[in-house]
Every structure is written in C-alpha cells, then in structure tokens.
Design an enzyme around this catalytic site. Structure first.
Site, PDB file in Angstrom:
ATOM      1  N   SER A  51      -7.161  -0.853  10.951  1.00 30.61           N
ATOM      2  CA  SER A  51      -7.639  -2.023  10.206  1.00 30.61           C
ATOM      3  C   SER A  51      -9.023  -2.429  10.680  1.00 30.61           C
ATOM      4  CB  SER A  51      -6.656  -3.175  10.435  1.00 30.61           C
ATOM      5  OG  SER A  51      -7.229  -4.403  10.038  1.00 30.61           O
ATOM      6  N   ASN A  52      -9.736  -3.099   9.792  1.00 25.00           N
ATOM      7  CA  ASN A  52     -11.045  -3.657  10.165  1.00 25.00           C
ATOM      8  C   ASN A  52     -10.902  -4.682  11.303  1.00 25.00           C
ATOM      9  OD1 ASN A  52     -11.361  -6.618   8.868  1.00 25.00           O
ATOM     10  ND2 ASN A  52     -10.058  -5.385   7.554  1.00 25.00           N
ATOM     11  N   LYS A  75      -3.661  -2.383  16.432  1.00 24.60           N
ATOM     12  CA  LYS A  75      -4.317  -1.281  15.716  1.00 24.60           C
ATOM     13  C   LYS A  75      -5.235  -0.502  16.665  1.00 24.60           C
ATOM     14  CE  LYS A  75      -2.359  -2.114  11.761  1.00 24.60           C
ATOM     15  NZ  LYS A  75      -1.457  -1.166  11.100  1.00 24.60           N
ATOM     16  N   LEU A 127       0.815  -1.221   0.000  1.00 21.60           N
ATOM     17  CA  LEU A 127       0.000   0.000   0.000  1.00 21.60           C
ATOM     18  C   LEU A 127       0.847   1.268   0.000  1.00 21.60           C
ATOM     19  CD1 LEU A 127      -2.974  -0.886   2.376  1.00 21.60           C
ATOM     20  CD2 LEU A 127      -2.593  -1.448  -0.004  1.00 21.60           C
ATOM     21  N   GLY A 139       3.707   1.596   7.995  1.00 18.92           N
ATOM     22  CA  GLY A 139       4.699   0.549   8.267  1.00 18.92           C
ATOM     23  C   GLY A 139       4.295  -0.295   9.465  1.00 18.92           C
ATOM     24  N   TYR A 148      -2.694  -8.668  16.284  1.00 22.01           N
ATOM     25  CA  TYR A 148      -2.573  -7.643  15.241  1.00 22.01           C
ATOM     26  C   TYR A 148      -3.660  -6.562  15.391  1.00 22.01           C
ATOM     27  CZ  TYR A 148      -3.321  -5.686  10.542  1.00 22.01           C
ATOM     28  OH  TYR A 148      -3.544  -4.834   9.485  1.00 22.01           O
ATOM     29  N   SER A 188     -10.157  -4.221   2.937  1.00 26.11           N
ATOM     30  CA  SER A 188      -9.218  -5.041   2.162  1.00 26.11           C
ATOM     31  C   SER A 188      -8.827  -4.240   0.926  1.00 26.11           C
ATOM     32  CB  SER A 188      -9.884  -6.355   1.719  1.00 26.11           C
ATOM     33  OG  SER A 188     -10.531  -6.970   2.807  1.00 26.11           O
ATOM     34  N   ARG A 235     -15.813 -12.295   0.801  1.00 21.91           N
ATOM     35  CA  ARG A 235     -15.845 -11.319   1.909  1.00 21.91           C
ATOM     36  C   ARG A 235     -15.503  -9.900   1.429  1.00 21.91           C
ATOM     37  NH1 ARG A 235     -11.524  -9.852   4.949  1.00 21.91           N
ATOM     38  NH2 ARG A 235     -11.950  -8.794   6.910  1.00 21.91           N
TER      39      ARG A 235
END
Ligand code: NAI
Ligand code: 15L
Length: 266
Positions: free
Chosen positions: A109-110, A138, A14, A70, A134, A163, A172
């Site tokens: 993030s979701n 976040k 990304l 990062g 993870y 995503s 998904r």
C-alpha cells in the site's frame, strides 16, 4: 493448460474484481475468511482464516502463484493488524515455501510511504515511512517478500497500491488512483513476467502522480487510465479539514492520531 492461482481476500472489493478480470486467463481459486455469495458465480472458493497455518498450508498446495490481497485494509488496533496482516502474511509465505509456490503478488500500500511530503517524488528505492500500524504491516509484507525471494527463491512482486476504485472520488485520488483494469494488468505482470523481487507502484498513468514507476514500466506495464479525466468531477474535499493530511502523501492515515510537530518532519 491454465496456471493455478490462489487469490486471498477474494470476498473483498479488489479480490473480487481481480477474479472477474483474470479468470479468463488463469484457473483461479478464491479464499476468504467470509463468504460473499452474490459475487461467487464461477469461482472455486474455499473458506479459510489466514491466521490458521494448517489450513493455509492445505489450500496452497499445487498453486503456481498466490495473489495475496486478504488483510484488514485500513488502520486498526495493533493486535488486529498483528493477527490478520502480519501473522496471516507470514503463514502465506511460509506455506508457499513448503509447497514450492513460484510467486507471490503482494497487495502492499501507499501507506508504506505515507509520511513523505506530497512535494517529494518517490521511486521504489526510497526508504519506507509508514503512517499507521496498517502501513507498518505492509512494510512487513514487502520485507518478508524480499527475504523469501533471496533465501528461498519464492519470487516476490509487491504492488504499492494507491487508491483502487472505479473512479476517483477525492482530490487526493488525482495523484493516487488506479483503475481496476490497470491493477489487474499489474497483477498479471506479477504472474507472467520474469523477475526476482520487485516493488512497483499501483497507480494509473496519472498526470499528478507522486511516484515514479520505472520498475513497472520495465516489466511492460502500460497503464490505460489517467485520473485527470475526472479532475472536473465533483470530487470530495474531505481532507481539507486537516492541514496535516494535506501535507503528507498518506492523507488522513497520517493525520488521524497525529501527535508530532509538522515542522520537524521533512
Ligand atoms: P477488502 O476489505 O474489501 O478485502 C479484504 C478481504 O480480506 C476481506 O474480504 C476480508 O474478509 C479478508 N480478510 C481479512 N482478514 C482475513 C483473514 N484473517 N483471513 C482471511 N481473509 C481475511 O479490502 P480491499 O479494498 O479489497 O483491499 C484488498 C487488499 O489491497 C488489502 O490487502 C489492502 O490492504 C490492499 N490495498 C487496497 C487499496 C484500495 O484502494 N482498495 C489500496 C492499497 C492497498
Ligand atoms: C489503502 O491502503 C486502503 O486499503 C484503501 O482503503 C484506501 O484508503 C487507500 O489506501 C488510499 O490511500 O486511498
């Protein structure tokens, strides 16, 4: 004069895409713990391990905004997540405070809300329900952004990315997909618009979205893509092997290592 922006995770998927899209508008320096030579034409690049505070302090001088992408982008041991996601993110915010960086655009993030049932529609005010170490890291990122905005006036823009791929590849993704161009539009809003602290969802204009994105729309976000266009593609059904993955928004991030009782989780 073009604003000076630092992208962390610039050698990653990304970070590199964002550089290519946003470098017309901003003067961008990329940084990463590793090189990715083929992607670095025209990019000012500095090698830096974000765990090293002294180096982070050095590379954030005279920067207007940091696009902090990062990190380890998937589940890992707590030790690795602690070092590369939590400590590294602390270093970024603390260096930003010292160097008077105006804004941090944080790649959340979701998986901060992965433990919500897919039947539930969420907005940016819902409680965090992380699905992994993870996701937990976040949550830390969103919360340190809140603290540094309120206490030190470093403006924080947290994008709960779904995503981000060129196109959806899994069923998904019909709910969670964001195109790279829509993501770049959100990051640009984070750099250029006025706000104190925001959480927005990083999704395109998906017909099957689980997330209400009022805060993003209020700041002018106009997503151009919709995952529905790909609904008839041959999308993978990897998740179908796990009923737990299919039940929760975080998908396989929830089911991997799951050891609870599904009926107890609303
Ligand atoms: P990626 O793995 O391609 O890029 C992440 C980069 O961070 C890598 O190049 C890696 O070398 C660098 N990095 C890791 N630890 C570091 C450290 N200690 N110091 C310096 N650099 C370090 O991952 P991707 O997909 O580009 O994700 C970028 C960000 O967006 C991540 O923070 C990820 O959690 C977040 N995100 C991505 C989503 C996606 O769909 N790709 C969805 C939700 C969030
Ligand atoms: C993420 O947070 C990951 O970084 C990415 O690799 C995808 O797995 C994405 O979430 C997703 O939920 O699809």
């Amino acid at each position: 004069m073009k604003k000076k922006i630092l992208i962390t995770g610039a050698a990653g998927s990304l970070g590199n895409k964002l550089f290519n899209i946003l470098s017309k508008k901003y003067f961008i320096t990329g940084t990463d713990i590793k090189h990715n030579n083929k992607n670095f034409k025209n990019l000012k690049f500095i090698l830096c391990d974000l765990k090293n505070y002294k180096k982070v302090l050095k590379i954030t001088k005279k920067i207007y905004a940091i696009i902090h992408f990062g990190s380890i982008p998937v589940e890992d041991t707590f030790k690795n997540i602690l070092n590369n996601n939590i400590l590294a993110t602390y270093n970024i915010f603390e260096a930003a405070r010292i160097n008077k960086v105006k804004k941090i655009i944080f790649a959340s993030s979701n998986h901060v809300v992965g433990f919500y049932n897919r039947k539930k529609n969420l907005d940016e005010k819902c409680m965090q329900r992380p699905d992994t170490n993870y996701g937990l890291s976040k949550c830390f990122g969103e919360n340190i952004a809140r603290l540094y905005a309120d206490k030190f006036n470093v403006k924080g823009f947290c994008i709960r990315i779904g995503s981000c791929l060129d196109r959806p590849t899994d069923r998904r993704h019909l709910s969670t997909w964001i195109s790279p161009n829509d993501l770049a539009q959100l990051v640009d809003i984070g750099i250029s618009k006025k706000y104190h602290y925001e959480i927005v969802y990083g999704i395109s204009n998906n017909s099957r979205s689980w997330w209400k994105n009022k805060a993003a729309f209020k700041l002018g976000y106009k997503p151009k893509d919709n995952a529905e266009k790909y609904a008839k593609n041959n999308l993978s059904k990897n998740e179908y092997v796990s009923k737990i993955a299919l039940k929760f928004q975080g998908g396989v991030f929830v089911s991997n290592g799951f050891n609870g009782i599904v009926s107890d989780i609303k």
